[in-house]
Design a protein around this motif. Structure first.
Motif, mmCIF file in Angstrom:
data_model
loop_
_atom_site.group_PDB
_atom_site.id
_atom_site.type_symbol
_atom_site.label_atom_id
_atom_site.label_comp_id
_atom_site.label_asym_id
_atom_site.label_seq_id
_atom_site.Cartn_x
_atom_site.Cartn_y
_atom_site.Cartn_z
ATOM 1 N N UNK A 91 -8.788 1.041 8.116
ATOM 2 C CA UNK A 91 -8.308 2.426 8.118
ATOM 3 C C UNK A 91 -7.099 2.507 9.046
ATOM 4 N N UNK A 92 -6.075 3.182 8.637
ATOM 5 C CA UNK A 92 -4.776 3.375 9.316
ATOM 6 C C UNK A 92 -3.791 2.228 9.094
ATOM 7 N N UNK A 93 -4.189 1.165 8.393
ATOM 8 C CA UNK A 93 -3.212 0.131 8.053
ATOM 9 C C UNK A 93 -2.168 0.729 7.113
ATOM 10 N N UNK A 94 -0.955 0.249 7.211
ATOM 11 C CA UNK A 94 0.110 0.640 6.294
ATOM 12 C C UNK A 94 0.259 -0.475 5.272
ATOM 13 N N UNK A 95 0.373 -0.095 3.998
ATOM 14 C CA UNK A 95 0.477 -1.081 2.933
ATOM 15 C C UNK A 95 1.751 -0.805 2.138
ATOM 16 N N UNK A 96 2.575 -1.838 2.034
ATOM 17 C CA UNK A 96 3.800 -1.762 1.240
ATOM 18 C C UNK A 96 3.505 -2.424 -0.101
ATOM 19 N N UNK A 97 3.499 -1.627 -1.169
ATOM 20 C CA UNK A 97 3.151 -2.124 -2.502
ATOM 21 C C UNK A 97 4.422 -2.249 -3.336
ATOM 22 N N UNK A 98 4.574 -3.367 -4.015
ATOM 23 C CA UNK A 98 5.655 -3.548 -4.978
ATOM 24 C C UNK A 98 5.032 -3.495 -6.362
ATOM 25 N N UNK A 99 5.418 -2.449 -7.102
ATOM 26 C CA UNK A 99 4.848 -2.199 -8.425
ATOM 27 C C UNK A 99 5.973 -2.040 -9.424
ATOM 28 N N UNK A 100 6.129 -3.030 -10.303
ATOM 29 C CA UNK A 100 7.161 -3.009 -11.341
ATOM 30 C C UNK A 100 8.546 -2.651 -10.782
ATOM 31 N N UNK A 101 8.900 -3.299 -9.689
ATOM 32 C CA UNK A 101 10.212 -3.102 -9.094
ATOM 33 C C UNK A 101 10.323 -1.892 -8.175
ATOM 34 N N UNK A 102 9.249 -1.112 -8.042
ATOM 35 C CA UNK A 102 9.261 0.060 -7.175
ATOM 36 C C UNK A 102 8.489 -0.244 -5.895
ATOM 37 N N UNK A 103 9.011 0.236 -4.780
ATOM 38 C CA UNK A 103 8.369 0.062 -3.475
ATOM 39 C C UNK A 103 7.624 1.351 -3.149
ATOM 40 N N UNK A 104 6.319 1.239 -2.924
ATOM 41 C CA UNK A 104 5.481 2.389 -2.598
ATOM 42 C C UNK A 104 4.811 2.108 -1.270
ATOM 43 N N UNK A 105 4.996 3.006 -0.308
ATOM 44 C CA UNK A 105 4.429 2.847 1.020
ATOM 45 C C UNK A 105 3.232 3.787 1.152
ATOM 46 N N UNK A 106 2.058 3.206 1.449
ATOM 47 C CA UNK A 106 0.831 3.992 1.531
ATOM 48 C C UNK A 106 0.082 3.686 2.826
ATOM 49 N N UNK A 107 -0.820 4.610 3.181
ATOM 50 C CA UNK A 107 -1.685 4.433 4.346
ATOM 51 C C UNK A 107 -3.122 4.331 3.866
ATOM 52 N N UNK A 108 -3.861 3.373 4.409
ATOM 53 C CA UNK A 108 -5.212 3.081 3.941
ATOM 54 C C UNK A 108 -6.263 3.954 4.605
#
Length: 120
Positions: free
Chosen positions: A82-99
């Motif tokens: 919990x509170x980790x930051x996750x940088x996701x690369x999805x089909x060329x898009x960068x999405x920054x989320x918090x867990x």
């Protein structure tokens, strides 16, 4: 081949997990590092980010907003906190989320995540 291996073959995204930590500076100060400045725990691992749910509508003066909620799926040996930051690369898009707090299964782990502040 295990159930986790079979499920992991469906993961089309990659992610890097950053964990917040405190760093002691030479002058005796302590600095809290979070977000993309956090410690890299898992670089470039396979994952699957669900489609956004649209979230719940809430009023934040002067406009209405809806948080974008997702689920992040990873192999069972990946321990996102919990509170980790996750940088996701999805089909060329960068999405920054918090867990958020995860669910742990023999075939996978799944984590509720929401868009990080500043993401649209």
């Amino acid at each position: 081949m295990t159930e986790a291996d079979i499920l992991a073959m469906t993961y089309g995204d990659t992610c890097t997990v950053y964990r917040p930590y405190k760093e002691d500076l030479p002058g005796g100060e302590t600095v809290f590092k979070k977000g993309l400045e956090g410690k890299v725990m898992y670089p470039g691992i396979p994952c699957a980010l669900s489609s956004p749910s649209g979230g719940k509508l809430y009023r934040k003066k002067p406009v209405f907003e809806a948080d974008m909620d997702y689920l992040l799926f990873v192999r069972p040996e990946v321990d996102i906190q919990k509170t980790d930051t996750v940088e996701v690369l999805q089909e060329g898009h960068r999405i920054l989320v918090e867990a958020g707090r995860g669910g742990y299964y023999s075939s996978h782990n799944q984590y509720p995540v929401k868009l990080a502040k500043g993401q649209t």
